[in-house]
Scaffold this motif. Sequence first.
Motif, PDB file in Angstrom:
ATOM      1  N   MET A   1       0.854  -1.201   0.000  1.00  0.00           N
ATOM      2  CA  MET A   1       0.000   0.000   0.000  1.00  0.00           C
ATOM      3  C   MET A   1       0.888   1.248   0.000  1.00  0.00           C
ATOM      4  SD  MET A   1      -2.943   1.103   2.736  1.00  0.00           S
ATOM      5  CE  MET A   1      -3.874  -0.391   2.440  1.00  0.00           C
ATOM      6  N   ASN A   2       0.698   2.124  -0.971  1.00  0.00           N
ATOM      7  CA  ASN A   2       1.555   3.302  -1.061  1.00  0.00           C
ATOM      8  C   ASN A   2       1.158   4.365  -0.033  1.00  0.00           C
ATOM      9  OD1 ASN A   2      -0.655   4.780  -2.153  1.00  0.00           O
ATOM     10  ND2 ASN A   2      -0.208   3.914  -4.184  1.00  0.00           N
ATOM     11  N   ALA A   3       2.054   5.354   0.108  1.00  0.00           N
ATOM     12  CA  ALA A   3       1.862   6.379   1.133  1.00  0.00           C
ATOM     13  C   ALA A   3       0.600   7.197   0.889  1.00  0.00           C
ATOM     14  CB  ALA A   3       3.083   7.286   1.177  1.00  0.00           C
ATOM     15  N   ARG A   4       0.288   7.457  -0.392  1.00  0.00           N
ATOM     16  CA  ARG A   4      -0.894   8.262  -0.701  1.00  0.00           C
ATOM     17  C   ARG A   4      -2.172   7.559  -0.271  1.00  0.00           C
ATOM     18  NH1 ARG A   4      -2.449  10.915  -6.586  1.00  0.00           N
ATOM     19  NH2 ARG A   4      -4.377  11.952  -5.873  1.00  0.00           N
ATOM     20  N   LYS A   5      -2.255   6.243  -0.508  1.00  0.00           N
ATOM     21  CA  LYS A   5      -3.455   5.504  -0.119  1.00  0.00           C
ATOM     22  C   LYS A   5      -3.593   5.443   1.396  1.00  0.00           C
ATOM     23  CE  LYS A   5      -6.241   1.651  -1.494  1.00  0.00           C
ATOM     24  NZ  LYS A   5      -6.462   0.632  -2.515  1.00  0.00           N
ATOM     25  N   ARG A   7      -2.514   7.722   3.453  1.00  0.00           N
ATOM     26  CA  ARG A   7      -2.939   9.060   3.867  1.00  0.00           C
ATOM     27  C   ARG A   7      -4.435   9.262   3.616  1.00  0.00           C
ATOM     28  NH1 ARG A   7       0.337  11.558   1.074  1.00  0.00           N
ATOM     29  NH2 ARG A   7      -1.000  12.226  -0.658  1.00  0.00           N
ATOM     30  N   ASP A   8      -4.920   8.777   2.466  1.00  0.00           N
ATOM     31  CA  ASP A   8      -6.347   8.908   2.152  1.00  0.00           C
ATOM     32  C   ASP A   8      -7.209   8.128   3.138  1.00  0.00           C
ATOM     33  OD1 ASP A   8      -5.732  10.512   0.022  1.00  0.00           O
ATOM     34  OD2 ASP A   8      -5.858   8.898  -1.474  1.00  0.00           O
ATOM     35  N   GLN A  11      -7.321   9.977   6.422  1.00  0.00           N
ATOM     36  CA  GLN A  11      -8.216  11.126   6.370  1.00  0.00           C
ATOM     37  C   GLN A  11      -9.677  10.686   6.467  1.00  0.00           C
ATOM     38  OE1 GLN A  11      -7.082  13.025   2.709  1.00  0.00           O
ATOM     39  NE2 GLN A  11      -5.427  14.225   3.650  1.00  0.00           N
ATOM     40  N   GLN A  12     -10.020   9.607   5.774  1.00  0.00           N
ATOM     41  CA  GLN A  12     -11.387   9.085   5.841  1.00  0.00           C
ATOM     42  C   GLN A  12     -11.724   8.634   7.257  1.00  0.00           C
ATOM     43  OE1 GLN A  12     -11.675   6.034   2.856  1.00  0.00           O
ATOM     44  NE2 GLN A  12     -11.157   7.426   1.178  1.00  0.00           N
ATOM     45  N   LEU A  13     -10.750   8.003   7.919  1.00  0.00           N
ATOM     46  CA  LEU A  13     -10.969   7.541   9.290  1.00  0.00           C
ATOM     47  C   LEU A  13     -11.192   8.710  10.240  1.00  0.00           C
ATOM     48  CD1 LEU A  13     -11.074   5.109  11.196  1.00  0.00           C
ATOM     49  CD2 LEU A  13      -8.604   5.331  11.501  1.00  0.00           C
ATOM     50  N   LEU A  14     -10.472   9.814  10.004  1.00  0.00           N
ATOM     51  CA  LEU A  14     -10.629  10.989  10.857  1.00  0.00           C
ATOM     52  C   LEU A  14     -12.041  11.570  10.753  1.00  0.00           C
ATOM     53  CD1 LEU A  14      -7.203  12.834  10.376  1.00  0.00           C
ATOM     54  CD2 LEU A  14      -8.048  11.718  12.446  1.00  0.00           C
ATOM     55  N   PHE A  15     -12.649  11.465   9.582  1.00  0.00           N
ATOM     56  CA  PHE A  15     -14.021  11.946   9.422  1.00  0.00           C
ATOM     57  C   PHE A  15     -15.020  11.023  10.121  1.00  0.00           C
ATOM     58  CE2 PHE A  15     -12.226  14.264   5.755  1.00  0.00           C
ATOM     59  CZ  PHE A  15     -12.754  15.525   6.014  1.00  0.00           C
ATOM     60  N   VAL A  16     -14.702   9.739  10.194  1.00  0.00           N
ATOM     61  CA  VAL A  16     -15.617   8.762  10.777  1.00  0.00           C
ATOM     62  C   VAL A  16     -15.540   8.752  12.299  1.00  0.00           C
ATOM     63  CG1 VAL A  16     -16.137   6.289  10.949  1.00  0.00           C
ATOM     64  CG2 VAL A  16     -15.596   7.301   8.729  1.00  0.00           C
ATOM     65  N   VAL A  17     -14.342   8.952  12.841  1.00  0.00           N
ATOM     66  CA  VAL A  17     -14.113   8.797  14.280  1.00  0.00           C
ATOM     67  C   VAL A  17     -15.031   9.671  15.139  1.00  0.00           C
ATOM     68  CG1 VAL A  17     -12.440   9.247  16.124  1.00  0.00           C
ATOM     69  CG2 VAL A  17     -11.768   7.907  14.136  1.00  0.00           C
ATOM     70  N   PRO A  18     -15.218  10.974  14.849  1.00  0.00           N
ATOM     71  CA  PRO A  18     -16.112  11.781  15.717  1.00  0.00           C
ATOM     72  C   PRO A  18     -17.537  11.232  15.784  1.00  0.00           C
ATOM     73  CG  PRO A  18     -14.797  13.199  14.314  1.00  0.00           C
ATOM     74  CD  PRO A  18     -14.581  11.806  13.810  1.00  0.00           C
ATOM     75  N   ALA A  19     -18.105  10.887  14.617  1.00  0.00           N
ATOM     76  CA  ALA A  19     -19.467  10.350  14.598  1.00  0.00           C
ATOM     77  C   ALA A  19     -19.520   9.009  15.318  1.00  0.00           C
ATOM     78  CB  ALA A  19     -19.951  10.202  13.165  1.00  0.00           C
ATOM     79  N   LEU A  20     -18.501   8.171  15.111  1.00  0.00           N
ATOM     80  CA  LEU A  20     -18.460   6.872  15.774  1.00  0.00           C
ATOM     81  C   LEU A  20     -18.341   7.032  17.280  1.00  0.00           C
ATOM     82  CD1 LEU A  20     -18.353   3.799  15.480  1.00  0.00           C
ATOM     83  CD2 LEU A  20     -15.866   3.971  15.221  1.00  0.00           C
ATOM     84  N   ALA A  21     -17.535   8.002  17.717  1.00  0.00           N
ATOM     85  CA  ALA A  21     -17.376   8.237  19.153  1.00  0.00           C
ATOM     86  C   ALA A  21     -18.701   8.672  19.785  1.00  0.00           C
ATOM     87  CB  ALA A  21     -16.304   9.295  19.391  1.00  0.00           C
ATOM     88  N   VAL A  22     -19.401   9.581  19.114  1.00  0.00           N
ATOM     89  CA  VAL A  22     -20.696  10.030  19.621  1.00  0.00           C
ATOM     90  C   VAL A  22     -21.680   8.863  19.689  1.00  0.00           C
ATOM     91  CG1 VAL A  22     -22.704  11.476  19.115  1.00  0.00           C
ATOM     92  CG2 VAL A  22     -20.399  12.402  18.848  1.00  0.00           C
ATOM     93  N   TYR A  23     -21.674   8.020  18.652  1.00  0.00           N
ATOM     94  CA  TYR A  23     -22.569   6.860  18.602  1.00  0.00           C
ATOM     95  C   TYR A  23     -22.264   5.881  19.732  1.00  0.00           C
ATOM     96  CZ  TYR A  23     -25.094   2.889  16.604  1.00  0.00           C
ATOM     97  OH  TYR A  23     -25.947   1.838  16.412  1.00  0.00           O
ATOM     98  N   LEU A  24     -20.981   5.653  19.987  1.00  0.00           N
ATOM     99  CA  LEU A  24     -20.584   4.725  21.048  1.00  0.00           C
ATOM    100  C   LEU A  24     -20.963   5.269  22.426  1.00  0.00           C
ATOM    101  CD1 LEU A  24     -17.049   3.616  19.780  1.00  0.00           C
ATOM    102  CD2 LEU A  24     -19.089   2.195  19.920  1.00  0.00           C
ATOM    103  N   VAL A  25     -20.729   6.567  22.647  1.00  0.00           N
ATOM    104  CA  VAL A  25     -20.943   7.162  23.964  1.00  0.00           C
ATOM    105  C   VAL A  25     -22.431   7.315  24.276  1.00  0.00           C
ATOM    106  CG1 VAL A  25     -20.634   9.246  25.359  1.00  0.00           C
ATOM    107  CG2 VAL A  25     -18.717   8.332  24.024  1.00  0.00           C
TER     108      VAL A  25
END
Length: 296
Positions: A1-5, A7-8, A11-25
């Motif tokens: 897996m290359n560095a660009r993939k 990084r992408d 970035q996608q995980l960073l967008f998911v984490v806040p919503a997932l954290a709220v859902y879990l809590v």
Amino acid sequence: MNARKIRDNAQQLLFVVPALAVYLVFFIYPSAGSVYYSFTDWHGLEKTISFVGWDNYVRIFRDDAFVTAVRNTALIAAIVTIAQNAAALALAVGLNGRVYTRKLLRTAFFLPVVLSALSVGFIWSYMYNPVDGIVNAAFSQFGLQSWTRDWLGNADIALYAIMAIVIWQNVGYSMVIFLAGLQGVSDTYYEAADIDGAGAWRKFRHVTFPLIGPAVTVNVMLSVIGSLKLFDIIYATTGGGPGYATETIATLLFSNAFGGRNEYGYGSAIAIVLFGLIFVLSTLMVKFFRNREIEA
């Protein structure tokens, strides 16, 4: 897996984490806690919590109030679902045509949906007032004094009076969904039906109704689920009374957990039973209705 993939993906995980954290809590953690506490005698204010196993669940099915609540909840779900969707479909069909004031009428019928259920409950409790409520006043004005009732104080009719409120508030929402379904039906089908000599009823029965199957599925599901967990309107009007005449599973849960009894363990067990009931019914009904849908 290359560095660009990488990084992408990061970035996608960073967008998911806040919503997932709220859902879990706010969803997963409280839900898991309810399952745990349903097996305890937790009273909320006590430091010690004892594990009681299945005692709360055994108690539920021996509780006469729970049996009454289940019967009331089932009756609400059946009558509200049928009446609300029948009225909404009739309104949608009528307002889908070339009615001059159709936009105004659509807005008027949808308006109650935007009101909070508690506000609706308090407003209707005043309207149902047996002394100076507008409902009895209207009957008296038209010479129908024999129709006047203590709508929310009579155990024989209080539940039906609440059903009328629920239908009044939500029929506009169901109407909009049916309208969306009707507007998605191609005129080609009606033209073919006209060629075959079909009348209005046959076109509705053999063309319109089968092709709005997805809208029917959505509306029935929303009506059933909303009826099974109905609480706020009952809380604002009767509180489950008189006696247990308007008690539902949701109001019984509230009265045991927060109504002064502080039986949070027992209330959690009722909540788990309600969740299981909704989950099973929803799964079966979705499968049933999906198998009968026809793609336009």
